[in-house]
Design a protein around this motif. Structure first.
Motif, mmCIF file in Angstrom:
data_model
loop_
_atom_site.group_PDB
_atom_site.id
_atom_site.type_symbol
_atom_site.label_atom_id
_atom_site.label_comp_id
_atom_site.label_asym_id
_atom_site.label_seq_id
_atom_site.Cartn_x
_atom_site.Cartn_y
_atom_site.Cartn_z
ATOM 1 N N ILE A 74 -15.669 -68.065 -0.088
ATOM 2 C CA ILE A 74 -14.524 -67.659 -0.910
ATOM 3 C C ILE A 74 -14.740 -66.257 -1.472
ATOM 4 N N LEU A 75 -15.967 -65.984 -1.933
ATOM 5 C CA LEU A 75 -16.275 -64.653 -2.456
ATOM 6 C C LEU A 75 -16.129 -63.597 -1.368
ATOM 7 N N PHE A 76 -16.597 -63.932 -0.179
ATOM 8 C CA PHE A 76 -16.451 -63.018 0.956
ATOM 9 C C PHE A 76 -14.968 -62.780 1.252
ATOM 10 N N GLY A 77 -14.177 -63.832 1.152
ATOM 11 C CA GLY A 77 -12.742 -63.691 1.373
ATOM 12 C C GLY A 77 -12.085 -62.790 0.347
ATOM 13 N N PHE A 78 -12.462 -62.950 -0.928
ATOM 14 C CA PHE A 78 -11.914 -62.077 -1.966
ATOM 15 C C PHE A 78 -12.318 -60.621 -1.725
ATOM 16 N N ALA A 79 -13.553 -60.417 -1.273
ATOM 17 C CA ALA A 79 -13.998 -59.053 -0.965
ATOM 18 C C ALA A 79 -13.163 -58.454 0.159
#
Length: 497
Positions: free
Chosen positions: A297-302
């Motif tokens: 999810i963090l990678f997606g937000f990035a």
């Protein structure tokens, strides 16, 4: 490897979607203006950066915002707490809009052009609170299954009545403020919230009950901003408004390139940060549960942030310079036929390349289980936007009152709402909102203010704003008209031997 393949697919898809814009630019430069831009290679690089940004953004949505929004909606629905759901809806709507860059830009322009009568911060807070309340109302509607069409009909009747009494200085701005509340972050997030909630409640249809939140988020700010204008301008005569300078319209930028890039990146983080904070607050403090696969999810937000950044940088390098230059040259030509043609073609092209429209069209196709074609919807919406912007340009050129156009447009929308098939109404209203985000708003706003500044006797505050409103109304008209015609033809085929 999977992510790389998905990115390659998204990149090719984005390049294909940018082709209409490239075609418009080439057409006007070579056949109408008969000039080749000096910085053609920079603009070509900008278009490529736009494609990369769209690809990163869409992939980031699939990894972060879409699954998290649906997951939160499902968890809240299972929890069964209406106050928590309504609070979540308000917080999500407010946080997604308060830092919306298009709203900030429009609010700042309004404050400058109105010479401080309209306060930019007040306008932003008012619109954000309106959207928060209306998303909560939309969640309430989805929970209890109230039909959207009656909310929209009553709401737009109120809009029309208030428009009749609102001062002319605020009408165009009010409708534009409603239009700019939806961008390529807020639209997918709000749509995911509605669809996820509808999918998790027994007896709800994701197509009928999941869509509609975006439409409500566009409508209510029109009411509140006009009421704000009535208060601001009550008893005060309309002062002549000075034409905006180049610094006000943003055509001159003295910011160093590197600093500007860093500020843009910080702006993208700022736009996404309120949404992240809201999600984390409700996930960890209200539900008291951790995120599943937080690294993904963090990678997606990035990816979302990087995609937004690349998208905006690419627009500034590739589209804005040539769009501004062509607009000035076309307005200097004899007659306005090419201005109309430019308005129609640029409205069509930018809408076809609109990431939010691509995303919500895909969601609609999935929610309708194949009964709705996402590409056909995009085409119909693009035609509607092109028609709306062209009519709005005609209003500026002719000097007609925006009241008559807006009131007439929404009366038509109300009539079509009563006639259209129920399944298309929420989607049609949402599609009217997704056409006014990062691609369309800057070009359309600049076109309107540029026209009002160039035509003698026009008031920039009264005449310069309002094109975004036209870009929002007509997609609703074209989508519902399309559904009515399709249903009539289907009935005719059944009755024919």
């Amino acid at each position: 490897m999977f992510y790389l393949q998905a990115f390659s697919h998204s990149l090719l898809h984005a390049l294909k979607n940018l082709f209409p814009i490239i075609a418009v630019v080439v057409f006007f430069q070579l056949l109408i203006l008969q000039q080749i831009p000096e910085n053609i290679f920079v603009m070509a690089a900008g278009l490529l950066i736009v494609a990369v940004g769209v690809a990163l953004f869409l992939q980031g949505l699939e990894l972060s915002i879409f699954p998290v929004g649906k997951s939160l909606s499902n968890q809240f629905a299972r929890k069964g707490s209406v106050p928590v759901l309504l609070s979540f809806g308000f917080a999500m709507g407010f946080s997604a809009v308060v830092a919306e860059p298009a709203l900030i830009a429009v609010a700042q322009q309004a404050e400058e052009i109105s010479e401080g009568k309209i306060k930019a911060l007040t306008l932003r807070i008012l619109v954000a609170v309106s959207v928060g309340l209306v998303v909560a109302l939309g969640v309430f509607r989805t929970i209890f299954g109230y039909p959207l069409q009656w909310l929209m009909i009553i709401g737009y009747i109120v809009v029309v009545i208030i428009t009749w009494f609102a001062p002319p200085e605020i009408v165009g701005l009010a409708y534009d403020s409603g239009g700019v509340t939806t961008n390529i972050v807020t639209v997918p997030l709000i749509a995911a919230l509605g669809i996820g909630l509808a999918a998790s409640i027994r007896g709800r249809n994701p197509l009928l009950d999941g869509f509609g939140l975006v439409a409500l988020a566009v409508m209510v700010p029109m009411i509140t901003v006009q009421l704000y204008g009535i208060v601001v301008y009550s008893g005060a005569p309309a002062d002549p408004v000075a034409l905006p300078t180049e610094a006000q319209t943003g055509t001159v930028d003295q910011t160093p390139v590197l600093l500007g890039m860093l500020l843009d990146l910080a702006g993208m983080v700022r736009d996404v940060l309120p949404i992240i904070i809201t999600i984390l607050f409700f996930q960890y403090l209200v539900l008291r549960r951790g995120l599943t696969n937080p690294r993904k999810i963090l990678f997606g937000f990035a990816l979302v942030v990087l995609g937004l950044y690349a998208f905006v940088v690419g627009l500034k390098l590739g589209l804005f310079p040539i769009g501004t230059s062509m607009a000035r040259q076309l307005m200097g030509m004899e007659g306005y036929i090419f201005v109309y043609l430019f308005a129609f073609m640029i409205g069509f092209a930018t809408t076809m390349a609109e990431p939010a429209l691509i995303a919500i069209g895909h969601q609609a196709e999935q929610a309708a289980a194949g009964t709705i074609n996402g590409n056909a919807i995009r085409l119909i919406v693009a035609v509607g936007v092109a028609m709306g912007i062209t009519l709005g340009v005609h209003r500026i050129i002719s000097g007609d009152s925006i009241h008559h156009y807006i009131i007439g447009g929404y009366i038509l929308v109300i009539v079509l709402t009563a006639l259209a098939p129920r399944y298309i109404i929420p989607l049609a209203y949402d599609l009217g909102g997704v056409t006014t985000s990062e691609v369309t708003v800057p070009l359309v706003t600049a076109l309107g203010i540029g026209l009002a500044s160039s035509i003698e006797g026009r008031n920039v505050l009264i005449d310069g704003f309002g094109l975004i409103a036209f870009a929002s109304i007509f997609p609703i008209v074209t989508v519902m008209s399309y559904a009515i015609i399709v249903e009539m033809l289907a009935k005719q085929r059944k009755t024919d031997p």
